[in-house]
Write a protein that holds these residues in place. Structure first.
Motif, short mmCIF file in Angstrom:
data_model
loop_
_atom_site.label_atom_id
_atom_site.label_comp_id
_atom_site.label_asym_id
_atom_site.label_seq_id
_atom_site.Cartn_x
_atom_site.Cartn_y
_atom_site.Cartn_z
N SER A 1 0.85 -1.28 -0.06
CA SER A 1 -0.08 -0.06 -0.05
C SER A 1 0.83 1.23 -0.08
CB SER A 1 -0.85 -0.04 1.30
OG SER A 1 -0.27 -0.11 2.35
N ILE B 1 0.68 5.57 1.17
CA ILE B 1 -0.27 6.61 1.83
C ILE B 1 0.45 7.97 1.52
CG2 ILE B 1 -0.65 5.33 3.86
CD1 ILE B 1 1.51 6.86 5.49
N GLY C 1 -0.75 12.37 2.68
CA GLY C 1 -1.69 13.32 3.25
C GLY C 1 -1.30 14.68 3.46
N THR D 1 -2.68 11.02 -3.53
CA THR D 1 -2.71 9.44 -3.41
C THR D 1 -2.67 8.59 -4.93
OG1 THR D 1 -4.59 10.01 -1.74
CG2 THR D 1 -4.25 7.82 -2.51
N ILE E 1 -6.20 12.22 4.72
CA ILE E 1 -5.41 11.01 4.52
C ILE E 1 -5.78 10.29 3.28
CG2 ILE E 1 -4.37 8.96 5.49
CD1 ILE E 1 -4.81 10.19 8.18
N GLN F 1 -5.00 6.74 0.74
CA GLN F 1 -4.42 5.41 0.79
C GLN F 1 -4.69 4.65 -0.25
OE1 GLN F 1 -4.20 3.63 4.68
NE2 GLN F 1 -3.86 1.61 4.04
N SER G 1 -4.08 0.67 -1.87
CA SER G 1 -4.02 -0.72 -1.56
C SER G 1 -3.97 -1.71 -2.51
CB SER G 1 -5.42 -0.96 -0.45
OG SER G 1 -5.61 0.05 0.57
N ARG H 1 -10.34 1.79 3.78
CA ARG H 1 -9.08 2.43 4.29
C ARG H 1 -9.07 3.91 3.63
NH1 ARG H 1 -4.72 -2.28 2.82
NH2 ARG H 1 -3.68 -1.32 4.54
N PRO H 2 -8.56 4.74 4.33
CA PRO H 2 -7.97 4.66 5.66
C PRO H 2 -8.99 4.35 6.56
CG PRO H 2 -7.25 6.82 4.63
CD PRO H 2 -8.36 5.98 3.68
N GLY I 1 -3.41 6.16 8.17
CA GLY I 1 -2.79 5.82 6.99
C GLY I 1 -1.73 4.77 7.24
N THR J 1 1.13 1.94 5.58
CA THR J 1 1.54 0.79 4.62
C THR J 1 2.45 -0.01 5.38
OG1 THR J 1 2.97 1.15 2.56
CG2 THR J 1 3.40 2.82 4.21
N ASP K 1 -3.73 -2.19 9.87
CA ASP K 1 -4.12 -0.76 10.32
C ASP K 1 -4.63 -0.60 11.53
OD1 ASP K 1 -4.05 -1.68 7.44
OD2 ASP K 1 -4.64 0.31 6.64
#
Length: 608
Positions: free
Chosen positions: A2, A4, A6, A25, A46, A48, A50, A59-60, A74, A76, A102
């Motif tokens: 993954s 992240i 932010g 992202t 945030i 993310q 995946s 997710r997040p 977030g 990874t 997570d």
């Protein structure tokens, strides 16, 4: 697997800025091709990316109580102790809604606050926004397996798994200053600095707490300083046990696991230990078209990989595949551009980078998780520059100076006045002395052993910072989550404290590792001399790269022109012996070509 990204802004409401966060992202799609999630509160966003199914979980991950937001994360990477942490937190009353690591990490933060970093094990980078205290906490794993960058702003900061995510924000600018260029040309591996001006890294084994009026960094783990008391037999057995346990943990994945096999000691040790689980490993090796006819040993590479990898695969009954790479493959502009985007930086390594990317790309057809033997050299003493004693600058700079005629890794064709201004030798020497002063050293050891520990610590904290990111970023760019069993912090800490007399007990490099894994491979592989990742031996590749450099020099729009020494470039291009000079001789050319592309594609502003 993954990625992240932010944004924190303490002075404005960013809830209407989802398109900006999605742009950040989206640059990380290769790190998580299957799903994208964006979470926004008043002052923090945030994003993310995946890989694979998340069991319906969003997710997040965020946590609310009574309809009020508490925190969001977030994440990874992967927690090696997720099951144990989950059980302990459940016993403390936490009710889990997902199977994600997570949520385990977020629950640990809610239970222990910033001290949760000490409770988490594995390879990870994470960002937690605490709505109650209006603060952001960034945490990076102990040895820096997962990258985590940040970019301070007047009103907050940006963060991301890769620089490209941060640079997608309108408040971040791609600027190359003297410090950034020095980082590139010294291969400095600074654990807290990126190549772009203003870009920083969360240091391995550190947390960074960001509030409106302050940023505070804290270390939560350090290599120990112990006097080793075990004899050779016990040391070999402990080393084998720690490495074997790390290999087994690394194989714990929802996806099928593959192995990047070079036929060298390190990758063969990983494959051999993995085979002990009873499963036939799926292995991959890169080899070059017509390599057997054109290969010649040089200063850094003594033997070809393919025959040794084949023998190792047969030894353990692996399902083995050789990825054949041609000169056209290495020169493919799409693949070459992908290698620059993978690291967001130029490189002197040229076809070595492209071959690694192509190997991972081919492997991604069969697996999303692969194990590699990278980093063993840093702790067991196998790097080609390990013979450098009393370095003037950084030992790899001194090694390069011996074989390339100058200490600038890829910078030999840059403007002489610019290089004098950078003073890279002093830059490297300062970094080395600073790192040596930080080395944990116990009382009661000899001066020679103190010197050896300092040299090892330099590799673990600077050389390894580059090498881990090298492997991780190229694999991720191809869609593979690469795992490095040799980066297990318990293994690294143990071997760090093993004295040189035991690491090299029979006079060969990495003799401790050879003894610990002797039963896992044939003798030919066990005794093979260290050989770095392969490069093309074909002269037509080198001639074509030189021709490309001539085109760059003749194009007045080439962004690299202000940085290079045009007379030196012309002299190199005019010398007919240059194209037969081997891989080391073309590192300066590879750096200029990739730098030219990087400056153009990233819109880098030069501020030297």
């Amino acid at each position: 697997m993954s990625g992240i990204a932010g944004w924190v802004d303490f002075r404005r409401d960013i809830r209407d800025c989802a398109p900006v966060l999605r742009a950040m992202t989206g640059t990380l799609a290769c790190r998580g091709p299957d799903a994208e999630g964006v979470w926004l509160s008043e002052h923090c966003g945030i994003g993310q990316r995946s890989l694979g199914a998340s069991g319906g979980a969003r997710r997040p991950v965020s946590v609310e109580h009574g309809g009020d937001l508490i925190a969001a994360i977030g994440f990874t990477g992967a927690l090696g102790n997720a099951r144990e942490c989950r059980a302990e937190l459940a016993g403390r009353g936490y009710k889990f809604r997902t199977e994600l690591d997570d949520e385990v990490a977020l629950a640990a933060y809610l239970e222990w606050g910033r001290a949760a970093a000490n409770r988490l094990d594995g390879s990870f980078g994470l960002a937690i926004w605490d709505e109650r205290d209006q603060q952001l906490l960034l945490i990076r794993d102990r040895v820096g397996m997962k990258p985590l960058y940040y970019y301070p702003l007047a009103d907050g900061l940006l963060f991301g798994s890769e620089p490209k995510a941060i640079l997608a924000h309108p408040k971040a600018e791609a600027v190359l200053d003297a410090e950034g260029l020095s980082e590139l040309l010294a291969y400095a591996g600074s654990p807290d600095r990126g190549f772009f001006a203003g870009l920083r890294k969360v240091r391995p084994a550190h947390t960074l707490l960001c509030r409106e009026t302050s940023r505070n960094e804290q270390r939560y783990w350090q290599y120990s300083a112990k006097v080793h008391v075990e004899d050779l037999a016990s040391t070999v057995e402990t080393t084998r046990g720690l490495l074997g346990a790390s290999v087994r943990r690394s194989m714990n994945a929802r996806e099928p696991v593959g192995f990047l096999l070079s036929g060298g000691l390190d990758s063969s040790a990983v494959v051999g230990l993995a085979a002990e689980t009873g499963e036939a490993p799926k292995t991959y090796t890169v080899t070059f078209q017509d390599e057997s006819a054109q290969f010649a040993p040089d200063a850094v590479r003594a033997t070809r990989d393919a025959p040794f990898a084949r023998e190792m695969a047969e030894h353990v009954g692996a399902d083995h595949e050789e990825i054949l790479v041609s000169t056209d493959d290495l020169l493919d502009p799409v693949a070459r551009a992908a290698t620059i985007r993978a690291k967001d930086a130029p490189s002197m390594l040229g076809d070595m980078n492209t071959a690694l990317y192509l190997l991972c790309q081919a492997g991604a057809r069969y697996t999303k998780v692969a194990l590699s033997g990278e980093i063993a050299d840093a702790i067991f003493g196998g790097n080609v520059y390990s013979s450098v004693r009393d370095p003037v600058a950084l030992p790899w700079m001194d090694f390069h100076a011996k074989h390339a005629g100058h200490p600038y890794l890829g910078g030999g064709l840059l403007d002489r006045t610019l290089l004098a201004k950078l003073d890279l030798v002093s830059f490297g020497a300062d970094l080395r002395r600073q790192t040596e002063q930080e080395t944990p050293i116990p009382d009661g050891i000899s001066d020679e052993e103190r010197r050896a520990r300092k040299a090892t610590y330099l590799q673990l904290t600077r050389w390894m910072e580059n090498q881990v990111e090298h492997s991780e970023r190229y694999a991720m760019a191809a869609g593979i989550d690469v795992r490095l069993p040799f980066t297990d912090h318990q293994l690294l800490d143990y071997v760090f404290n093993v004295p040189t007399a035991l690491k090299f007990f029979d006079g060969r490099e990495k003799s401790l590792l050879r003894a610990a894994t002797a039963n896992q491979m044939p003798d030919s592989v066990l005794t093979r001399q260290k050989s770095p990742f392969p490069v093309s031996a074909k002269r037509d590749y080198q001639r074509l790269r030189y021709a490309e450099l001539a085109e760059v020099l003749d194009d007045s729009r080439s962004p690299v022109l202000p940085l290079l020494d045009a007379d030196a470039v012309r002299a190199k291009l005019a010398d007919p012996t240059e194209v037969d000079g081997g891989w080391v001789a073309r590192t300066d050319v590879e750096m200029l070509l990739t730098m030219n592309t990087w400056l153009r594609e990233y819109g880098v502003r030069i501020a030297l």
